[in-house]
Scaffold this active site. Structure first.
Site, short mmCIF file in Angstrom:
data_model
loop_
_atom_site.label_atom_id
_atom_site.label_comp_id
_atom_site.label_asym_id
_atom_site.label_seq_id
_atom_site.Cartn_x
_atom_site.Cartn_y
_atom_site.Cartn_z
N SER A 1 30.02 50.37 -13.14
CA SER A 1 30.63 49.04 -12.99
C SER A 1 32.01 48.93 -13.60
O SER A 1 32.73 47.96 -13.32
CB SER A 1 29.72 47.95 -13.55
OG SER A 1 29.82 47.83 -14.95
N THR B 1 24.61 51.92 -15.48
CA THR B 1 23.86 52.73 -16.44
C THR B 1 22.37 52.67 -16.18
O THR B 1 21.65 53.66 -16.40
CB THR B 1 24.16 52.26 -17.88
OG1 THR B 1 25.54 52.48 -18.16
CG2 THR B 1 23.32 53.01 -18.90
N THR C 1 26.77 47.27 -17.09
CA THR C 1 27.05 46.23 -18.09
C THR C 1 28.54 45.91 -18.23
O THR C 1 28.91 44.81 -18.62
CB THR C 1 26.51 46.64 -19.47
OG1 THR C 1 27.13 47.86 -19.89
CG2 THR C 1 25.00 46.81 -19.45
N ASP C 2 29.41 46.89 -17.90
CA ASP C 2 30.83 46.72 -18.23
C ASP C 2 31.48 45.52 -17.57
O ASP C 2 32.27 44.81 -18.20
CB ASP C 2 31.60 47.99 -17.86
CG ASP C 2 31.36 49.13 -18.84
OD1 ASP C 2 30.81 48.87 -19.92
OD2 ASP C 2 31.73 50.27 -18.52
#
Length: 305
Positions: free
Chosen positions: A56, A10, A89-90
Site C-alpha cells: 500500500s 502486509t 497499513t501504510d
C-alpha cells in the site's frame, strides 16, 4: 452475504522465516488464501474478489478508482450486507477517507490490515480479518470504518500512529465506533455517515488528476520547496504546519505567492491530533483533517472544477 475485496498489503505478505517480521514481501497471497487461514470464517456466507495486489505504500489513483468502482458495484447488490477490504497499513487511512467521501455507503465498508506478514510466528492478520467480517455483519452498521486490533475507527479519525506495534492505529480524538471482543461487536458510538460525492467525481483518467503535494513546516523552513512545486505545475498544496497550522514566515510567504498564482492551498498540522482553526487573515484551514486526508479533500475539490 459479506464480500471480501483484496488489495494486497502486509496482511498478504510472506517472509522466508517465521521469525522475520519486517524483512517480508507484501502482497504475495490472494484474498482466498487469507480466508483459508481463518477457520472461524468457514461457515460464513462470503464471496472474495482480488481488486489489486500491491504494497500500500505504492497505492495510486488508478487503484483507488478500481477499488471505489468495485465497492459501489457490490453495494448495489441487494444480497450483499457489507464489504471487507484487505489493505496495507501504510496508506489505509487515505483509502478509507477517499471511500468515505465518494461512496458514503449505507452498508458497512470495513477496511482491515496487518502489521505482521501471514508467515509470522504469530500473525495478526487472521484475527483482524475475522473481526472485520464480524463488524461488516453487525446489524445497523454503516459507513466506512477500519477494524484493527480489536478496535473500530471511523474513516475521518483513523490515523496510523506507530511504525511497528500491532495496535498501530488510533482515533485522533479518541472516539471509537466500536470494539470487537471475543467475536462480539460492542458499539460505542455512531456509525459514520456522509453525503456521497459519487464515482463521477473521480472518473477522470489518472493522468489528468490534479497534482496536490504536501510541504512540512519545521525549524528553518523556507519557500524553496513551494517554488519548486510551482515551477513543476502543482495544482494544490497542503501545508503541514506546526501546532495550530502555524507556518514559518518564509514558507507562508511562498505559499501566498503560490495562492496568488492560482494554486489552492490548505493549512493542516503535523500534530497527531486536533483541528486547525480557520482564523481571519490566515491561509485556509483543513479543519481536523490530517495532511494526507486534506490532500485527498483538495484533490476532490479540484476534480470538481
Amino acid at each position: 452475504m459479506i464480500v471480501i475485496l483484496g488489495t494486497g498489503g502486509t496482511i498478504a505478505g510472506t517472509a522466508q522465516s517465521a521469525a522475520d517480521g519486517v524483512g517480508y514481501t507484501a502482497a504475495q497471497l490472494r484474498v482466498e488464501d487469507l480466508l483459508a487461514a481463518v477457520p472461524t470464517l468457514a461457515g460464513r456466507r462470503l464471496e472474495a474478489h482480488q481488486v489489486a495486489q500491491l504494497d500500500s505504500k505504492d497505492m495510486d489513483v488508478a487503484t483507488w478508482q478500481a477499488l471505489a468502482a468495485a465497492v459501489q458495484a457490490q453495494l448495489e447488490r441487494p444480497e450483499v450486507g457489507g464489504i471487507v477490504i484487505t489493505h496495507g497499513t501504510d496508506t489505509l487511512e487515505e483509502t478509507a477517507y477517499l471511500l468515505h467521501r465518494v461512496v458514503a455507503p449505507a452498508k458497512p465498508v470495513v477496511l482491515t490490515a496487518a502489521m505482521r506478514p501471514a508467515t509470522a510466528l504469530v500473525p495478526d492478520g487472521p484475527q483482524n480479518l475475522a473481526d472485520a467480517v464480524q463488524v461488516a455483519a453487525t446489524p445497523g452498521a454503516a459507513g466506512v470504518v477500519v477494524a484493527f486490533a480489536g478496535r473500530v475507527h471511523d474513516a475521518l479519525q483513523v490515523r496510523k500512529t506507530h511504525s511497528y506495534r500491532v495496535d498501530a492505529f488510533e482515533s485522533t480524538d479518541g472516539a471509537l465506533v466500536a470494539r470487537v471482543e471475543e467475536g462480539a461487536v460492542r458499539v460505542l458510538g455512531c456509525w459514520p455517515t456522509g453525503e456521497a460525492l459519487g464515482l463521477a467525481r473521480i472518473a477522470a483518467p489518472a493522468a489528468d488528476w490534479p497534482r496536490v503535494d504536501i510541504v512540512l513546516n519545521h525549524a528553518g523552513a523556507d519557500g524553496c520547496v513551494v517554488r519548486a512545486l510551482l515551477a513543476a505545475g502543482v495544482d494544490g498544496i497542503v501545508a503541514a504546519g506546526t501546532g495550530n497550522g502555524t507556518l514559518a514566515r518564509p514558507l507562508e510567504m511562498a505559499l501566498r505567492d503560490a495562492q496568488a498564482a492560482g494554486v489552492r492551498v490548505l493549512r493542516s498540522t503535523r500534530c497527531d491530533a486536533g483541528p486547525v482553526m480557520d482564523l481571519p487573515g490566515l491561509l485556509p484551514s483543513a479543519g481536523a483533517l490530517s495532511p494526507v486526508k486534506a490532500r485527498i479533500e483538495l484533490m476532490l475539490a479540484l476534480l470538481a472544477r
